[in-house]
Design an enzyme around this catalytic site. Sequence first.
Site, mmCIF file in Angstrom:
data_model
loop_
_atom_site.group_PDB
_atom_site.id
_atom_site.type_symbol
_atom_site.label_atom_id
_atom_site.label_comp_id
_atom_site.label_asym_id
_atom_site.label_seq_id
_atom_site.Cartn_x
_atom_site.Cartn_y
_atom_site.Cartn_z
ATOM 1 N N CYS A 1 0.868 -1.181 0.000
ATOM 2 C CA CYS A 1 0.000 0.000 0.000
ATOM 3 C C CYS A 1 0.901 1.226 0.000
ATOM 4 O O CYS A 1 1.649 1.455 0.959
ATOM 5 C CB CYS A 1 -0.906 -0.019 1.234
ATOM 6 S SG CYS A 1 -1.959 1.428 1.399
ATOM 7 N N CYS B 1 -5.245 6.283 -3.737
ATOM 8 C CA CYS B 1 -4.541 5.000 -3.706
ATOM 9 C C CYS B 1 -3.123 5.237 -4.214
ATOM 10 O O CYS B 1 -2.937 5.620 -5.379
ATOM 11 C CB CYS B 1 -5.255 3.964 -4.565
ATOM 12 S SG CYS B 1 -4.394 2.375 -4.669
#
Length: 265
Positions: A75, A205
């Site tokens: 991530c 993101c």
Amino acid sequence: MTPLTFHKYQGTGNDFVMLDDRAQQFDEHNNRLVRHLCDRRLGIGADGLILLRNHTEYDFEMVYFNADGFVGSMCGNGGRCTVAFAKHLGVIQDKTRFLAADGPHEAHVDAAGLVHLRMQDVHGQQEVEGQGIFLDTGSPHLIRFMPTSSLVDLNVFAEGRAIRYSEQFRDKGTNVNFVETPVAADQPWQVRTYERGVEDETMSCGTGVTAVALAASRRGASSPVHLRTRGGDLHVTFDAKPDGSFTNVYLSGPALRVFGGTIAV
């Protein structure tokens, strides 16, 4: 009931429950607890949960869980937030080398507080017929370029979910990024993302905008690439190689502590 100390961080709206787990007391197999802590009505609320742990060969280890309760892949915004969290705890100063799901990463925090995270090198992009461009930036991403002014009214949840569970991605799924090309060179690339594991649109993101920047290089974008998500602006720099690979890939942007406290679990 046991009190659990937590910190809440966000990177361009992509938010995380951060736990100082250097004593390794958190049960990483308790998927139900992770889901509860990430629940926006019954828990703290977040796109994911991150453990900061000690490591013998690195400054720290980042263990990332999606909001569904299960360990996830890399991530990018979570990595930047973990770096900021490590600095907050005094684990690091301004530079670090840490371990994540996809391997080692380097990062530094500049004078303005922006976190610059080095991503893994990326080798190749794949055209998926009828879908878009697929590449892996530590997490799998499908990039679909959209007509100008189409993102505002796009149902990202429905469109992204349909692609994520389509036949091409049935085995492992994928994150899906919808991108609007800027009409002028000095304007940012607009990005909206459906995230696997969250199973919804997120405000931002990090691995997604990284994938978008590299895919956009095939459409004339040059490093650094300015990208705008619903949660704010990010920048991606890279070196493009003749064989289609990318090295020295950096994701840069803010990573901020929102609040902290304890919750009974």
